[in-house]
Write a protein that holds these residues in place. Structure first.
Motif, mmCIF file in Angstrom:
data_model
loop_
_atom_site.group_PDB
_atom_site.id
_atom_site.type_symbol
_atom_site.label_atom_id
_atom_site.label_comp_id
_atom_site.label_asym_id
_atom_site.label_seq_id
_atom_site.Cartn_x
_atom_site.Cartn_y
_atom_site.Cartn_z
ATOM 1 N N UNK A 1 -32.912 -66.377 34.291
ATOM 2 C CA UNK A 1 -33.666 -66.404 33.082
ATOM 3 C C UNK A 1 -35.272 -66.006 33.461
ATOM 4 N N UNK A 2 -36.189 -65.350 32.720
ATOM 5 C CA UNK A 2 -37.328 -64.719 33.047
ATOM 6 C C UNK A 2 -38.447 -65.643 33.027
ATOM 7 N N UNK A 3 -37.980 -66.972 32.541
ATOM 8 C CA UNK A 3 -38.929 -68.121 32.477
ATOM 9 C C UNK A 3 -39.208 -68.705 33.891
ATOM 10 N N UNK A 4 -37.881 -69.373 33.980
ATOM 11 C CA UNK A 4 -37.806 -70.391 35.463
ATOM 12 C C UNK A 4 -36.922 -69.791 36.372
ATOM 13 N N UNK A 5 -36.308 -68.525 36.312
ATOM 14 C CA UNK A 5 -35.591 -67.787 37.249
ATOM 15 C C UNK A 5 -34.244 -68.792 37.398
ATOM 16 N N UNK A 6 -33.609 -69.324 36.452
ATOM 17 C CA UNK A 6 -32.551 -70.172 36.680
ATOM 18 C C UNK A 6 -31.587 -69.073 36.428
ATOM 19 N N UNK A 7 -30.391 -69.329 36.851
ATOM 20 C CA UNK A 7 -29.295 -68.527 36.996
ATOM 21 C C UNK A 7 -28.281 -68.793 35.638
#
Length: 1261
Positions: free
Chosen positions: A685-691
């Motif tokens: 995710x570009x917001x929180x770098x979540x996979x």
């Protein structure tokens, strides 16, 4: 013109922007046709906000009668029912009519517009020639136009336009009409841009509230679809498609978040059970039924997805991108299946298969409706995926409803069929009259077993042909495998085997291990049902050796082979082999290695050879072999040629390794397949770098997926079996009663001597033979007859001359027996004697190492070496010490002058690469007892030292310096350095100035020795000197010292002339200054009278009883410290008498400040040869032509004092013309070292800087 009483129709493909018309309706009615026809003719540039690119659009309008009900109410943001422009039409010509009726009507019209906040309006005043003729007392038209502008358009005068009679065919009317159309398009576009921007802002605000409670996706869907309708209305289909794609992406993201545990409340309405699965409906531009369901918030997931895709499909077809529809449809069908699982929606078993099947066919029919047959055939790659997906779903429905079994469907399966057909609902009106509608096809296919088989085979073969047409053979074979499973369920193994063999061919060629195993199991089942025993046994052998199967499955297939082998009738042999394994092992066992004993695989005549075969049994249980036979091709014993020593495939330990390939993969022709190159990919995710997701991608798929469809790569087993024959060879290597255990086994064969090639390997199990028809790499065995060989090689990297060096003699006896009394006879050489050793032993090498003594006897010309008795095919080694004397005479200089003055050119000495050591080649002739011819052996020795001598002078005193350089890699100890006169002249004395008698000379270093030469009477004209020293390695004792001798000759020892220079500052100055002229005085003094030998060398002239000789002087400065002003060279006439002096003065200028060395002064002999006396210059005159100076410089640099004629054409002294031919020319000859002594060579003079220099340059030497 449309009826003014009728409400505008929305949500159809004919929607246009609404424009209301007030005022004189009859006037507008007469212009409606012309206006609606010419308005969209000219495009307008549409500039949008947010930096979006401008576009050219054609504006159309839906002109309706003005009614207050059409004006937008508060909160109504619909764009399709929004009137973008209001026009008031009038043709009033007189003031009374305007004041009586027209003005009041316009006031009411404007009041209604202001009440609803509408500011987009236009007043059109039409001038008619007919009315002008009827009324004579009327005001000019501009007066009415001005009154309207004053009354209603004070600040917006452009909102009121005059239109000359447009129906009149005149240039003025046409110009007025075109101006009006431009104004109308501009105002309509301005209104459209303003209201559309406001709508987009409201829509964006609504989307940003999606995280708030109560936000509804369906409401937002209707708002953004309104924007899509507007773009579609303007024929901007790409922008309209973007709106639906954004809705698609937004909904997909919410479903994925729901699957990750972050669900929205409004998704609950899409989680309701699926009650209808009628498939996609693409034959309507807008499916109003599903749209209304979405608008009410009652749509299911399939309803939303179906409606959304139908709109995307319509726009893509408008954009002439029908093949993108097929790709999107395939993605949609897979996505819907996954989304239903994520949302945990309850779906009847088989309902999704029905929906997917109907949707695939609907998309295909929609594409067929907009493309011709040639386009469809050229784009099979886009549609074949839908055909295949529909085939899979129909097959799944057939299995589910019992339409594939041999006994037909059960009652439970019939009830399931009824439930599935009920969920289809009634057929849509658009497809009722179509005989090939998806609805009818599915209903017919589920009605009976025969109908299902018909439709399934029709779809399967259609997909198969498409895959073949586009070259996707792998995918076609997957469809073939699916057909094979269908035929197996139907009880037709013959048809199933055809498709399975075709798939196995592809898997084997490309090396897909697991698909090969699975397909072979299916083939084995077909072969068993068809009672093809031989083929079944071959397949069973492959499966029994397949590591992808479990142990139980492998044992089962192995037991099938053993059972048949024990039950087969007498005399029947089945040869089990396949052509693709010609160069590899069979499915039964693999030949891994073959080892020869002895390891060299060569034995002499009369010896025997053992071959050890290492077989890897691929069976899961021990197998008893009645016989294991290795057939060989035998030929007669013969002397081995030169290339018969070791085979290329044979390793040093006598092992031949065979390629090992898993039988489950088969033997794919050509080079080995490349390894997989896998790389992990992650989506974060570009917001929180979540996979968000992760996966694996193959980087070299273009190499792995190369199609290799060789029709000969895999033939049916029956054809292969008939092609295998066992050679009836006369020679066989046999081993009886062998038990092969699972894994590696070792079998030893004893083979007689001979020359043969291994051909085949045959293992017998009962009445079954497993044959390896070709053994590769080729393994050969030859009896050899080898001649003896003698080699001599040094034990060190290089042999040094002057020191004892050891060399190794190696004798390969071959087929010769060294008898008692055999000896090697070596020719003696004075320059390289062979040193005797009382304890010299030899090593006899075979499987074991033995020692024997070697005796050496030497005579004047021959050295005899007695050899010990040695049997054939052994190696005899011994060592000898040799000594190569260093030549005492030095190498002649390459430019050495002969007596006639020419240069003697000789071959260059051989030197070792990058070492500088001179080489000495010594050749020895050896007579061997096994040959009548002599063997010539060459040994290369390298001189460890390089000696150089030089004559040094100090006035009349003379010194000899000897430089000894160690050019080898060894450190030496040097002792007893002496220098003696070879002629033993009594009056000559060589006085040593060396303090040390013993010194260490390291590698690449030099040692200098110095002697002073003294004589009692007249000095000698030539010295014959001998330099001697003793040397040994630095770590050797004193007894190991060896002599070194260096002879050289020095001529013209005495000093004839002394040169002295003086530099005086300018007049009135105490010191020299940089940049100022100074006076240079050169004095040339004859030191002594010439001897008899010197009189012969010099050329004299006599004038008035005075004998003189010509000298050439030259002042040069190689360090660029001085600038010689005027002439730098000239001739002087020197009296031939002791202490005769000649002085020359010239001006020089120092270029730098500091202590500068004196310029160099060169003096040479001037030989005039037979030049006429009249051309001789005066005694004190200088040479006018400087070519002689330059020539002298060139001659000195090159070390060559040959005549001027040898240098090419030069200038004569008498004239400046070039002489190509003529009498001998004058030339210069340099004095020998020591004949001229420069007294000012090391002198320096102090030079002060000039007074006006800002930058001080100091030269320090």
């Amino acid at each position: 013109m449309e009826s003014h009483e009728e409400k505008p129709i929305i949500y159809t493909m004919e929607n246009k922007p609404i424009v209301t018309c007030a005022g004189d309706q009859n006037l507008f009615t007469g212009l409606y046709g012309l206006l609606s026809q010419q308005l969209p003719r000219e495009p307008m540039e549409w500039r949008r906000s947010y930096g979006r690119a401008p576009k050219m659009i054609h504006l159309e309008a839906n002109f309706v009668q003005f009614k207050e009900e059409l004006l937008p109410k508060e909160g109504n943001k619909a764009l399709l029912t929004f009137p973008f422009l209001h026009i008031y039409w009038t043709d009033c010509c007189d003031t009374e009519t305007y004041k009586a009726s027209v003005k009041e009507d316009m006031q009411r019209w404007q009041g209604a517009l202001r009440l609803h906040g509408s500011t987009d309006w236009l007043v059109v005043v039409v001038e008619s020639d007919g009315k002008k003729k009827n009324k004579t007392n009327i005001l000019p038209r501009t007066s009415i136009l001005d009154k309207i502008r004053n009354d209603f358009c004070n600040k917006q005068s452009d909102r009121c336009v005059a239109l000359l009679d447009p129906l009149k065919d005149s240039s003025r009317s046409q110009e007025s009409w075109n101006s009006f159309l431009t104004k109308l398009r501009t105002l309509l576009l301005m209104s459209f841009t303003k209201n559309l921007g406001r709508f987009e802002d409201d829509m964006r605000t609504l989307r940003e509230k999606r995280t708030e409670p109560g936000w509804s996706f369906c409401d937002y869907f209707m708002v953004q679809e309104e924007l899509a309708f507007v773009f579609e209305m303007l024929q901007q289909y790409e922008d309209a498609l973007v709106q639906y794609d954004e809705l698609d992406a937004l909904f997909t993201q919410y479903v994925l978040n729901f699957g990750a545990g972050d669900g929205a409340n409004w998704l609950g309405s899409f989680c309701q059970p699926v009650r209808a699965w009628s498939g996609l409906l693409l034959r309507r531009p807008i499916d109003m039924e599903k749209r209304e369901v979405i608008q009410r918030g009652e749509a299911s997931l399939l309803d939303l997805r179906s409606y959304l895709f139908s709109r995307q499909c319509t726009l893509l077809i408008f954009l002439q991108r029908p093949w993108e529809v097929t790709q999107r449809a395939l993605d949609l069908l897979h996505t819907c299946v996954q989304e239903l699982r994520l949302l945990e929606v309850s779906v009847l078993q088989g309902a999704l298969d029905c929906w997917v099947f109907l949707s695939c066919l609907e998309v295909l029919h929609r594409i067929e409706g907009c493309c011709d047959r040639s386009q469809l055939e050229a784009n099979f790659s886009h549609t074949v995926g839908l055909w295949t997906y529909a085939t899979e779903k129909l097959k799944s429905l057939g299995y589910m409803c019992g339409l594939v079994s041999e006994n037909g469907p059960s009652s439970e399966e019939l009830n399931r069929t009824v439930d599935l057909l009920a969920g289809l609902g009634t057929e849509k009106p658009e497809t009722v009259n179509s005989l090939q509608s998806p609805y009818k096809k599915l209903k017919e296919a589920l009605s009976s077993v025969e109908a299902f088989e018909k439709h399934y085979l029709e779809l399967s073969h259609a997909a198969l042909e498409m895959y073949r047409a586009i070259g996707r053979l792998r995918s076609g074979r997957l469809v073939g495998k699916s057909l094979a499973e269908f035929y197996m369920r139907k009880g037709d193994p013959q048809m199933a085997q055809t498709f399975l063999q075709d798939a196995l061919k592809s898997y084997t060629a490309e090396g897909w291990s697991l698909p090969i195993t699975h397909t072979r199991k299916q083939i084995a089942e077909c072969q068993k049902q068809l009672q093809k025993t031989e083929d079944y046994l071959q397949t069973s052998a492959l499966l029994a050796s397949d590591a992808n199967l479990s142990d139980e499955e492998r044992k089962h297939f192995c037991q099938e082979i053993l059972t048949f082998a024990s039950q087969a009738s007498e005399g029947k042999a089945l040869l089990l082999h396949r052509p693709e394994l010609d160069k590899d092992m069979t499915a039964f066992a693999q030949l891994r290695e073959l080892q020869f004993h002895p390891s060299a695989a060569t034995v002499h005549i009369g010896a025997a050879l053992q071959l050890e075969l290492r077989l890897c049994s691929l069976m899961p249980v021990p197998v008893h072999l009645e016989q294991l036979v290795c057939t060989v091709h035998y030929s007669e014993i013969r002397p081995a040629p030169a290339g018969s020593q070791r085979r290329p495939a044979l390793s040093p330990d006598g092992t031949v390794t065979f390629p090992a390939t898993s039988p489950s993969r088969g033997a794919a022709p050509g080079p080995a397949a490349p390894a997989l190159e896998l790389q992990e990919i992650q989506d974060r995710s570009p917001s929180d770098n979540a996979l968000n997701s992760t996966g694996v991608v193959c980087k070299n798929v273009h190499l792995l997926m190369r199609i290799n469809d060789n029709p000969a790569s895999l033939d049916p087993p029956s054809a292969a079996a008939s092609a295998i024959t066992v050679e009836d060879g006369a020679e066989m290597l046999k081993a009886n009663d062998v038990t092969l255990l699972p894994g590696n086994n070792s079998i030893v064969f004893s083979a007689p001597a001979g020359s043969y090639t291994l051909r085949q390997l045959c293992a017998t199990v009962g009445q079954v033979q497993f044959v390896l028809p070709h053994i590769y790499p080729i393994v050969q065995y030859d009896v050899y007859s080898q001649d003896p060989q003698l080699t001599v090689e040094p034990l060190t990297e290089s042999l040094l001359a002057g020191l004892p060096q050891r060399v190794k003699f190696t004798i390969l006896t071959g087929n010769y027996t060294v008898k008692k009394g055999d000896a090697l006879q070596l020719s003696n050489s004075d320059s390289m004697p062979i040193l005797h050793s009382s304890a010299c032993s030899a090593c006899i090498l075979t499987n074991q190492v033995g020692e024997a003594s070697v005796s050496i006897q030497s005579s004047e010309k021959v050295t005899s070496i007695s050899l010990p008795q040695t049997p054939p095919y052994h190696t005899l080694e011994f060592q000898l010490e040799v000594l190569c004397h260093i030549p005492s005479a030095p190498a002649r200089a390459e430019s050495e002058r002969l007596t006639n003055g020419e240069v003697r050119h000789r071959p260059k000495n051989r030197t070792r690469y990058n070492s500088g050591m001179a080489s000495i080649d010594q050749k020895v002739s050896v007579d061997c007892p096994w040959s009548i011819y002599s063997t010539l052996i060459s040994l290369t020795f390298y001189t460890p030292f390089k000696a150089q001598h030089s004559l040094l002078s100090a006035g009349k005193r003379k010194y000899i310096q000897v430089c000894l350089r160690n050019v080898s890699d060894t450190n030496f100890r040097l002792a007893n350095q002496t220098l003696a006169d070879h002629q033993c002249t009594p009056s000559l004395q060589l006085l040593s100035l060396n303090a040390k008698t013993h010194q260490l000379v390291y590698s690449k270093q030099c040692v200098y020795s110095l002697w002073e030469v003294k004589w009692a009477t007249e000095p000698p004209s030539c010295l014959q000197c001998v330099f001697t020293a003793s040397f040994s390695p630095a770590d050797a004792p004193d007894t190991a010292l060896k002599p070194y001798r260096y002879e050289f000759q020095i001529e013209r020892v005495t000093t004839l002339y002394s040169v002295k220079a003086e530099i005086q500052p300018a007049v009135g100055e105490q010191h020299c200054h940089a940049g100022a002229l100074c006076r240079l005085e050169v004095s040339i003094t004859r030191v002594m009278d010439p001897s008899e030998a010197e009189r012969e060398d010099e050329e004299y002239t006599e004038s008035e009883g005075l004998r003189t000789t010509k000298l050439m002087y030259e002042v040069v400065d190689n360090s660029s410290n001085w600038a010689v002003c005027g002439k730098s060279s000239g001739l002087v006439s020197m009296p031939v008498a002791a202490m005769a002096t000649h002085k020359v003065q010239m001006e020089v200028m120092p270029l730098f400040a500091g202590k500068l060395p004196f310029p160099s002064i060169k003096v040479s002999k001037y030989l005039a040869h037979s030049a006429p006396p009249t051309t001789q210059p005066e005694a004190d005159s200088c040479l006018e032509n400087d070519n002689l100076s330059l020539l002298d410089k060139g001659l000195e640099d090159q070390g060559d004092t040959a005549s001027l004629r040898s240098r090419g054409s030069v200038h004569s002294l008498g004239s400046g013309e070039q002489q190509q031919r003529g009498p001998p020319m004058p030339r210069l000859e340099s004095f020998s070292p020591g004949q001229v002594f420069n007294c000012s060579m090391a002198r320096q003079v102090l030079v002060l800087p000039s007074t006006d220099d800002h930058v001080l340059e100091v030269n320090v030497t």
